[in-house]
Design an enzyme around this catalytic site. Structure first.
Site, PDB file in Angstrom:
ATOM      1  N   ALA A   1       0.872  -1.172   0.000  1.00  0.00           N
ATOM      2  CA  ALA A   1       0.000   0.000   0.000  1.00  0.00           C
ATOM      3  C   ALA A   1       0.910   1.223   0.000  1.00  0.00           C
ATOM      4  O   ALA A   1       2.067   1.154   0.443  1.00  0.00           O
ATOM      5  CB  ALA A   1      -0.895  -0.020   1.229  1.00  0.00           C
TER       6      ALA A   1
ATOM      7  N   GLU B   1       4.473  -4.964   7.509  1.00  0.00           N
ATOM      8  CA  GLU B   1       3.701  -3.896   8.166  1.00  0.00           C
ATOM      9  C   GLU B   1       4.167  -3.598   9.587  1.00  0.00           C
ATOM     10  O   GLU B   1       4.209  -2.436   9.994  1.00  0.00           O
ATOM     11  CB  GLU B   1       2.203  -4.266   8.180  1.00  0.00           C
ATOM     12  CG  GLU B   1       1.503  -4.043   6.846  1.00  0.00           C
ATOM     13  CD  GLU B   1       1.610  -5.219   5.896  1.00  0.00           C
ATOM     14  OE1 GLU B   1       2.419  -6.140   6.147  1.00  0.00           O
ATOM     15  OE2 GLU B   1       0.873  -5.216   4.891  1.00  0.00           O
TER      16      GLU B   1
ATOM     17  N   GLY C   1       0.526  -4.912   0.975  1.00  0.00           N
ATOM     18  CA  GLY C   1      -0.658  -5.033   0.127  1.00  0.00           C
ATOM     19  C   GLY C   1      -0.381  -5.774  -1.170  1.00  0.00           C
ATOM     20  O   GLY C   1      -1.289  -6.370  -1.756  1.00  0.00           O
TER      21      GLY C   1
ATOM     22  N   GLU D   1      -0.632  -9.302  -0.336  1.00  0.00           N
ATOM     23  CA  GLU D   1      -2.044  -9.567  -0.035  1.00  0.00           C
ATOM     24  C   GLU D   1      -2.873  -9.708  -1.316  1.00  0.00           C
ATOM     25  O   GLU D   1      -3.796 -10.523  -1.368  1.00  0.00           O
ATOM     26  CB  GLU D   1      -2.588  -8.467   0.882  1.00  0.00           C
ATOM     27  CG  GLU D   1      -1.989  -8.593   2.292  1.00  0.00           C
ATOM     28  CD  GLU D   1      -2.303  -7.414   3.198  1.00  0.00           C
ATOM     29  OE1 GLU D   1      -1.991  -6.269   2.788  1.00  0.00           O
ATOM     30  OE2 GLU D   1      -2.852  -7.623   4.288  1.00  0.00           O
TER      31      GLU D   1
HETATM   32  N1  COA Z   1       4.599   3.223  -0.823  1.00  0.00           N
HETATM   33  C1  COA Z   1       4.955   4.373  -1.382  1.00  0.00           C
HETATM   34  N2  COA Z   1       6.071   4.530  -2.101  1.00  0.00           N
HETATM   35  C2  COA Z   1       6.851   3.444  -2.243  1.00  0.00           C
HETATM   36  C3  COA Z   1       6.548   2.202  -1.677  1.00  0.00           C
HETATM   37  C4  COA Z   1       5.339   2.114  -0.932  1.00  0.00           C
HETATM   38  N3  COA Z   1       4.927   0.977  -0.387  1.00  0.00           N
HETATM   39  N4  COA Z   1       7.513   1.327  -1.979  1.00  0.00           N
HETATM   40  C5  COA Z   1       8.416   2.000  -2.730  1.00  0.00           C
HETATM   41  N5  COA Z   1       8.014   3.277  -2.887  1.00  0.00           N
HETATM   42  C6  COA Z   1       8.682   4.339  -3.619  1.00  0.00           C
HETATM   43  C7  COA Z   1       9.870   4.897  -2.857  1.00  0.00           C
HETATM   44  O1  COA Z   1       9.452   5.845  -1.898  1.00  0.00           O
HETATM   45  C8  COA Z   1      10.660   5.501  -3.987  1.00  0.00           C
HETATM   46  O2  COA Z   1      10.050   6.731  -4.350  1.00  0.00           O
HETATM   47  P1  COA Z   1      10.951   8.061  -4.583  1.00  0.00           P
HETATM   48  O3  COA Z   1      11.871   7.698  -5.715  1.00  0.00           O
HETATM   49  O4  COA Z   1       9.945   9.108  -4.931  1.00  0.00           O
HETATM   50  O5  COA Z   1      11.682   8.303  -3.286  1.00  0.00           O
HETATM   51  C9  COA Z   1      10.434   4.544  -5.121  1.00  0.00           C
HETATM   52  O6  COA Z   1       9.244   3.827  -4.813  1.00  0.00           O
HETATM   53  C10 COA Z   1      11.564   3.540  -5.307  1.00  0.00           C
HETATM   54  O7  COA Z   1      11.750   2.868  -4.071  1.00  0.00           O
HETATM   55  P2  COA Z   1      13.158   2.782  -3.306  1.00  0.00           P
HETATM   56  O8  COA Z   1      12.879   2.600  -1.844  1.00  0.00           O
HETATM   57  O9  COA Z   1      14.034   3.919  -3.694  1.00  0.00           O
HETATM   58  O10 COA Z   1      13.749   1.439  -3.940  1.00  0.00           O
HETATM   59  P3  COA Z   1      14.809   0.446  -3.252  1.00  0.00           P
HETATM   60  O11 COA Z   1      15.232  -0.483  -4.331  1.00  0.00           O
HETATM   61  O12 COA Z   1      15.847   1.207  -2.522  1.00  0.00           O
HETATM   62  O13 COA Z   1      13.955  -0.376  -2.167  1.00  0.00           O
HETATM   63  C11 COA Z   1      12.045  -1.599  -1.340  1.00  0.00           C
HETATM   64  C12 COA Z   1      12.910  -1.222  -2.580  1.00  0.00           C
HETATM   65  C13 COA Z   1      10.827  -2.349  -1.841  1.00  0.00           C
HETATM   66  C14 COA Z   1      12.881  -2.474  -0.389  1.00  0.00           C
HETATM   67  C15 COA Z   1      11.624  -0.295  -0.619  1.00  0.00           C
HETATM   68  O14 COA Z   1      11.061   0.591  -1.572  1.00  0.00           O
HETATM   69  C16 COA Z   1      10.612  -0.519   0.466  1.00  0.00           C
HETATM   70  O15 COA Z   1      10.933  -0.998   1.537  1.00  0.00           O
HETATM   71  N6  COA Z   1       9.322  -0.150   0.202  1.00  0.00           N
HETATM   72  C17 COA Z   1       8.287  -0.251   1.191  1.00  0.00           C
HETATM   73  C18 COA Z   1       7.796  -1.667   1.300  1.00  0.00           C
HETATM   74  C19 COA Z   1       6.737  -1.787   2.373  1.00  0.00           C
HETATM   75  O16 COA Z   1       6.990  -1.598   3.541  1.00  0.00           O
HETATM   76  N7  COA Z   1       5.529  -2.127   1.937  1.00  0.00           N
HETATM   77  C20 COA Z   1       4.417  -2.355   2.815  1.00  0.00           C
HETATM   78  C21 COA Z   1       3.623  -1.119   3.020  1.00  0.00           C
HETATM   79  S1  COA Z   1       2.313  -1.430   4.157  1.00  0.00           S
END
Ligand code: COA
Length: 260
Positions: free
Chosen positions: A66, A134, A111, A114
């Site tokens: 999400a 989460e 999500g 999910e």
């Molecule tokens: N919501 C909003 N934005 C998200 C996102 C999410 N769940 N997951 C990734 N993004 C965005 C990042 O903020 C970034 O945006 P920006 O370039 O404007 O800063 C872009 O997507 C690229 O992500 P980034 O974190 O730079 O890539 P990475 O390769 O370094 O890391 C992940 C990849 C997936 C490990 C990392 O993005 C992450 O941990 N995301 C969240 C995952 C999460 O907790 N999901 C559950 C949410 S309830």
């Protein structure tokens, strides 16, 4: 609603639904959830669709969860509503009369996992990481993860994933039954489409009723589930589809199914 974040492509009777926000790793904001809900409603009711494949744009992410920007602003009431909207989408996927297959082409987190859990079968690429992170963000899974993950892989492994928030690799996901198979990234979509094509080659009403029996049965006692199965077996026995399937076997030819 005009689609902005979701692409729908047809390949014969297969509909491929792609979450298309690669700059945000296909994270689910309200607009994307609304678009997916609309798409699954329309495709599920479409006689020219035999199966639906759900995937993400790019080679990095299926759906990275999400949208955390949206989540960070929510309070009690909109938090509950947000969960309800996400859950409604998972139910639409799960209850679709068409088989729904997840092609997990990278991160499937929160999500994203999910959504994949609501699909009937899941295949992933070797770079996929699947998890419910989460609790690392100080929230709990809200789109069905606490309910579907334990039902799919058992409570011990599911609770380890839910309570640590640690994702699993593609190989580990395969080992624990979270995905049905791992396919090289360039072959993922074609491989998943090949499984979809097999399902489409079978009797469409039989496939829909078999899915319904298994899906609804999982929420029932064994006795109630068996009763449901017998009822649906009775229903399928009244169809032209059954007559065609049996006749084709006896006449040593391919069945010709009617759709719609
Ligand atoms: N919501 C909003 N934005 C998200 C996102 C999410 N769940 N997951 C990734 N993004 C965005 C990042 O903020 C970034 O945006 P920006 O370039 O404007 O800063 C872009 O997507 C690229 O992500 P980034 O974190 O730079 O890539 P990475 O390769 O370094 O890391 C992940 C990849 C997936 C490990 C990392 O993005 C992450 O941990 N995301 C969240 C995952 C999460 O907790 N999901 C559950 C949410 S309830």
């Amino acid at each position: 609603m005009t689609l902005q974040n979701v692409l729908v492509e047809r390949d014969g009777l297969i509909a491929v639904v792609t979450v298309n926000r690669p700059q945000k790793l296909n994270a689910l904001d309200d607009q994307t959830i609304a678009e997916l809900t609309q798409c699954f409603g329309e495709l599920s009711a479409d006689d020219r669709v035999g199966a639906i494949v759900l995937t993400g744009a790019g080679e990095k992410a299926f759906i990275a969860g999400a949208d955390i920007g949206v989540l960070s602003k929510q309070g009690v009431l909109d938090g509950r509503e947000n969960a309800r909207r996400g859950q409604a989408l998972t139910l639409r996927i799960e209850e679709s009369p068409k088989p729904v297959l997840a092609a997990i082409n990278g991160f499937a987190l929160g999500g994203g996992l999910e959504m994949a859990l609501a699909c009937d079968v899941r295949f992933c690429s070797p770079n996929a990481r699947l998890g419910l992170p989460e609790v690392s963000l100080g929230i709990i899974p809200g789109y069905g993860g606490t309910q579907r993950l334990p039902r799919l892989i058992g409570s011990g492994l599911a609770l380890q994933m839910i309570l640590t928030g640690d994702p699993v690799s593609a190989d580990e996901a395969l080992r624990i039954g979270l995905v049905n198979g791992v396919l090289p990234q360039p072959e993922l979509l074609t491989g998943v489409k090949a499984i979809a094509a097999k399902m489409i080659a079978r009797g469409p009403q039989a496939v829909a009723l078999a899915k319904q029996a298994a899906r609804r049965g999982l929420q029932m006692s064994m006795r109630d589930g068996l009763e449901l199965e017998a009822d649906l077996f009775g229903i399928i026995s009244s169809t032209a589809e059954m007559k065609e399937g049996m006749a084709a076997f006896l006449e040593k030819r391919k069945p010709s199914w009617l759709r719609g």
